[in-house]
Design a protein around this motif. Structure first.
Motif, PDB file in Angstrom:
ATOM      1  N   ASN A  89       0.858  -1.188   0.000  1.00 36.79           N
ATOM      2  CA  ASN A  89       0.000   0.000   0.000  1.00 36.79           C
ATOM      3  C   ASN A  89       0.886   1.228   0.000  1.00 36.79           C
ATOM      4  OD1 ASN A  89       0.244   0.948   3.036  1.00 36.79           O
ATOM      5  ND2 ASN A  89      -0.092  -1.242   3.082  1.00 36.79           N
ATOM      6  N   TYR A  90       0.328   2.338  -0.498  1.00 33.62           N
ATOM      7  CA  TYR A  90       1.134   3.534  -0.725  1.00 33.62           C
ATOM      8  C   TYR A  90       0.414   4.797  -0.279  1.00 33.62           C
ATOM      9  CZ  TYR A  90       3.564   0.253  -3.760  1.00 33.62           C
ATOM     10  OH  TYR A  90       4.239  -0.839  -4.236  1.00 33.62           O
ATOM     11  N   ALA A  91       1.193   5.774   0.113  1.00 37.99           N
ATOM     12  CA  ALA A  91       0.643   7.098   0.334  1.00 37.99           C
ATOM     13  C   ALA A  91       0.211   7.672  -1.007  1.00 37.99           C
ATOM     14  CB  ALA A  91       1.694   8.004   0.969  1.00 37.99           C
ATOM     15  N   ASP A  92      -0.827   8.494  -0.973  1.00 42.98           N
ATOM     16  CA  ASP A  92      -1.337   9.062  -2.222  1.00 42.98           C
ATOM     17  C   ASP A  92      -0.256   9.829  -2.982  1.00 42.98           C
ATOM     18  OD1 ASP A  92      -4.670   9.866  -0.928  1.00 42.98           O
ATOM     19  OD2 ASP A  92      -3.830   8.013  -1.757  1.00 42.98           O
ATOM     20  N   SER A  93       0.657  10.436  -2.260  1.00 40.14           N
ATOM     21  CA  SER A  93       1.680  11.277  -2.890  1.00 40.14           C
ATOM     22  C   SER A  93       2.676  10.486  -3.729  1.00 40.14           C
ATOM     23  CB  SER A  93       2.429  12.075  -1.820  1.00 40.14           C
ATOM     24  OG  SER A  93       3.048  11.197  -0.892  1.00 40.14           O
ATOM     25  N   VAL A  94       2.764   9.175  -3.514  1.00 43.25           N
ATOM     26  CA  VAL A  94       3.745   8.371  -4.254  1.00 43.25           C
ATOM     27  C   VAL A  94       3.099   7.265  -5.082  1.00 43.25           C
ATOM     28  CG1 VAL A  94       5.437   8.831  -2.440  1.00 43.25           C
ATOM     29  CG2 VAL A  94       4.215   6.642  -2.451  1.00 43.25           C
ATOM     30  N   LYS A  95       1.795   7.123  -4.961  1.00 42.51           N
ATOM     31  CA  LYS A  95       1.094   6.050  -5.663  1.00 42.51           C
ATOM     32  C   LYS A  95       1.311   6.169  -7.157  1.00 42.51           C
ATOM     33  CE  LYS A  95      -2.547   5.038  -3.461  1.00 42.51           C
ATOM     34  NZ  LYS A  95      -3.912   5.081  -2.869  1.00 42.51           N
ATOM     35  N   GLY A  96       1.642   5.048  -7.781  1.00 39.20           N
ATOM     36  CA  GLY A  96       1.889   5.032  -9.215  1.00 39.20           C
ATOM     37  C   GLY A  96       3.327   5.365  -9.598  1.00 39.20           C
ATOM     38  N   ARG A  97       4.120   5.833  -8.631  1.00 35.20           N
ATOM     39  CA  ARG A  97       5.523   6.168  -8.911  1.00 35.20           C
ATOM     40  C   ARG A  97       6.496   5.293  -8.126  1.00 35.20           C
ATOM     41  NH1 ARG A  97       7.431  10.937  -7.377  1.00 35.20           N
ATOM     42  NH2 ARG A  97       5.979  11.201  -5.623  1.00 35.20           N
ATOM     43  N   PHE A  98       6.118   4.906  -6.935  1.00 34.09           N
ATOM     44  CA  PHE A  98       6.986   4.101  -6.068  1.00 34.09           C
ATOM     45  C   PHE A  98       6.459   2.665  -5.999  1.00 34.09           C
ATOM     46  CE2 PHE A  98       8.668   7.674  -3.024  1.00 34.09           C
ATOM     47  CZ  PHE A  98       9.062   8.412  -4.148  1.00 34.09           C
ATOM     48  N   THR A  99       7.372   1.721  -5.877  1.00 32.23           N
ATOM     49  CA  THR A  99       7.022   0.313  -5.718  1.00 32.23           C
ATOM     50  C   THR A  99       7.853  -0.284  -4.591  1.00 32.23           C
ATOM     51  OG1 THR A  99       6.504   0.108  -8.070  1.00 32.23           O
ATOM     52  CG2 THR A  99       6.836  -1.934  -6.833  1.00 32.23           C
ATOM     53  N   ILE A 100       7.170  -0.844  -3.610  1.00 32.22           N
ATOM     54  CA  ILE A 100       7.857  -1.496  -2.499  1.00 32.22           C
ATOM     55  C   ILE A 100       7.859  -2.996  -2.741  1.00 32.22           C
ATOM     56  CG2 ILE A 100       5.753  -1.670  -1.094  1.00 32.22           C
ATOM     57  CD1 ILE A 100       7.514  -1.161   1.392  1.00 32.22           C
ATOM     58  N   SER A 101       8.949  -3.638  -2.366  1.00 37.24           N
ATOM     59  CA  SER A 101       9.041  -5.093  -2.504  1.00 37.24           C
ATOM     60  C   SER A 101       9.924  -5.624  -1.384  1.00 37.24           C
ATOM     61  CB  SER A 101       9.609  -5.480  -3.871  1.00 37.24           C
ATOM     62  OG  SER A 101      10.917  -4.951  -4.038  1.00 37.24           O
ATOM     63  N   TYR A 153      12.856  -3.270  -0.399  1.00 36.57           N
ATOM     64  CA  TYR A 153      13.314  -2.345  -1.433  1.00 36.57           C
ATOM     65  C   TYR A 153      12.244  -1.301  -1.716  1.00 36.57           C
ATOM     66  CZ  TYR A 153      16.376  -6.342  -2.208  1.00 36.57           C
ATOM     67  OH  TYR A 153      17.267  -7.375  -2.040  1.00 36.57           O
ATOM     68  N   LEU A 154      12.687  -0.165  -2.242  1.00 37.66           N
ATOM     69  CA  LEU A 154      11.747   0.859  -2.708  1.00 37.66           C
ATOM     70  C   LEU A 154      12.259   1.370  -4.050  1.00 37.66           C
ATOM     71  CD1 LEU A 154       9.158   2.397  -1.910  1.00 37.66           C
ATOM     72  CD2 LEU A 154      10.652   4.248  -1.131  1.00 37.66           C
ATOM     73  N   GLN A 155      11.550   1.024  -5.098  1.00 36.66           N
ATOM     74  CA  GLN A 155      11.849   1.543  -6.427  1.00 36.66           C
ATOM     75  C   GLN A 155      11.096   2.857  -6.581  1.00 36.66           C
ATOM     76  OE1 GLN A 155      13.929   0.368  -8.937  1.00 36.66           O
ATOM     77  NE2 GLN A 155      13.442   2.329  -9.918  1.00 36.66           N
ATOM     78  N   MET A 156      11.821   3.908  -6.848  1.00 38.04           N
ATOM     79  CA  MET A 156      11.231   5.234  -6.959  1.00 38.04           C
ATOM     80  C   MET A 156      11.446   5.766  -8.365  1.00 38.04           C
ATOM     81  SD  MET A 156      12.356   6.880  -3.286  1.00 38.04           S
ATOM     82  CE  MET A 156      14.058   7.073  -3.782  1.00 38.04           C
ATOM     83  N   ASN A 157      10.361   5.988  -9.074  1.00 35.64           N
ATOM     84  CA  ASN A 157      10.400   6.509 -10.439  1.00 35.64           C
ATOM     85  C   ASN A 157       9.720   7.869 -10.490  1.00 35.64           C
ATOM     86  OD1 ASN A 157      11.579   4.062 -11.282  1.00 35.64           O
ATOM     87  ND2 ASN A 157       9.575   3.140 -11.646  1.00 35.64           N
ATOM     88  N   SER A 158       9.974   8.588 -11.558  1.00 41.01           N
ATOM     89  CA  SER A 158       9.351   9.906 -11.765  1.00 41.01           C
ATOM     90  C   SER A 158       9.503  10.777 -10.528  1.00 41.01           C
ATOM     91  CB  SER A 158       7.873   9.730 -12.123  1.00 41.01           C
ATOM     92  OG  SER A 158       7.729   8.938 -13.284  1.00 41.01           O
ATOM     93  N   LEU A 159      10.708  10.830 -10.021  1.00 43.64           N
ATOM     94  CA  LEU A 159      10.945  11.547  -8.780  1.00 43.64           C
ATOM     95  C   LEU A 159      10.689  13.043  -8.938  1.00 43.64           C
ATOM     96  CD1 LEU A 159      14.043   9.563  -7.565  1.00 43.64           C
ATOM     97  CD2 LEU A 159      11.992   9.963  -6.220  1.00 43.64           C
ATOM     98  N   LYS A 160      10.199  13.645  -7.866  1.00 41.20           N
ATOM     99  CA  LYS A 160       9.872  15.062  -7.841  1.00 41.20           C
ATOM    100  C   LYS A 160      10.700  15.744  -6.745  1.00 41.20           C
ATOM    101  CE  LYS A 160       5.036  14.000  -8.973  1.00 41.20           C
ATOM    102  NZ  LYS A 160       3.621  14.154  -8.534  1.00 41.20           N
TER     103      LYS A 160
END
Length: 115
Positions: A58-70, A79-86
């Motif tokens: 599950n994700y915070a709304d601010s990172v949903k669709g950009r971050f992936t935890i595994s 792990y935390l894959q972070m894409n489209s970083l702001k």
């Protein structure tokens, strides 16, 4: 005493990606829901992503669709894959149990996103 060691942070331009890793020195790691938290200067630490022992995320709304935890329970890693970083993702990132009770916090890993 549980030790959490985060790594993988760095300086990246907006739109870039980073992959954070967290190593836990505890064999019961696999039984615990885990989370990635972050703390920006002057702000409270917040949970950005959580993952149950069975792998439900599950994700915070601010990172949903950009971050992936595994997680890799065999290796006691999360792990935390972070894409489209702001730029607003700039913070120190920590991992810990995603429960009320926490292990001692690690040193965290700094993520800085430039605009």
């Amino acid at each position: 005493q549980v030790q959490l060691v985060e790594s993988g942070g760095g300086l990246v331009q907006a739109g870039g990606s980073l992959r954070l890793s967290c190593a836990a020195s505890v064999s019961i790691f696999s039984f615990n829901a885990m989370g990635w938290f972050r703390q920006a200067p002057g702000k409270q630490r917040e949970l950005v992503a959580g993952i149950t022992s069975s792998g439900r995320a599950n994700y915070a709304d601010s990172v949903k669709g950009r971050f992936t935890i595994s997680r890799d329970n065999a290796k006691n890693m999360v792990y935390l894959q972070m894409n489209s970083l702001k730029p607003e993702d700039t913070a120190v990132y920590y991992c810990n149990k995603a429960t009320v009770s926490k292990w001692d916090w690690g040193q965290g890993t700094q993520v800085t996103v430039s605009s």
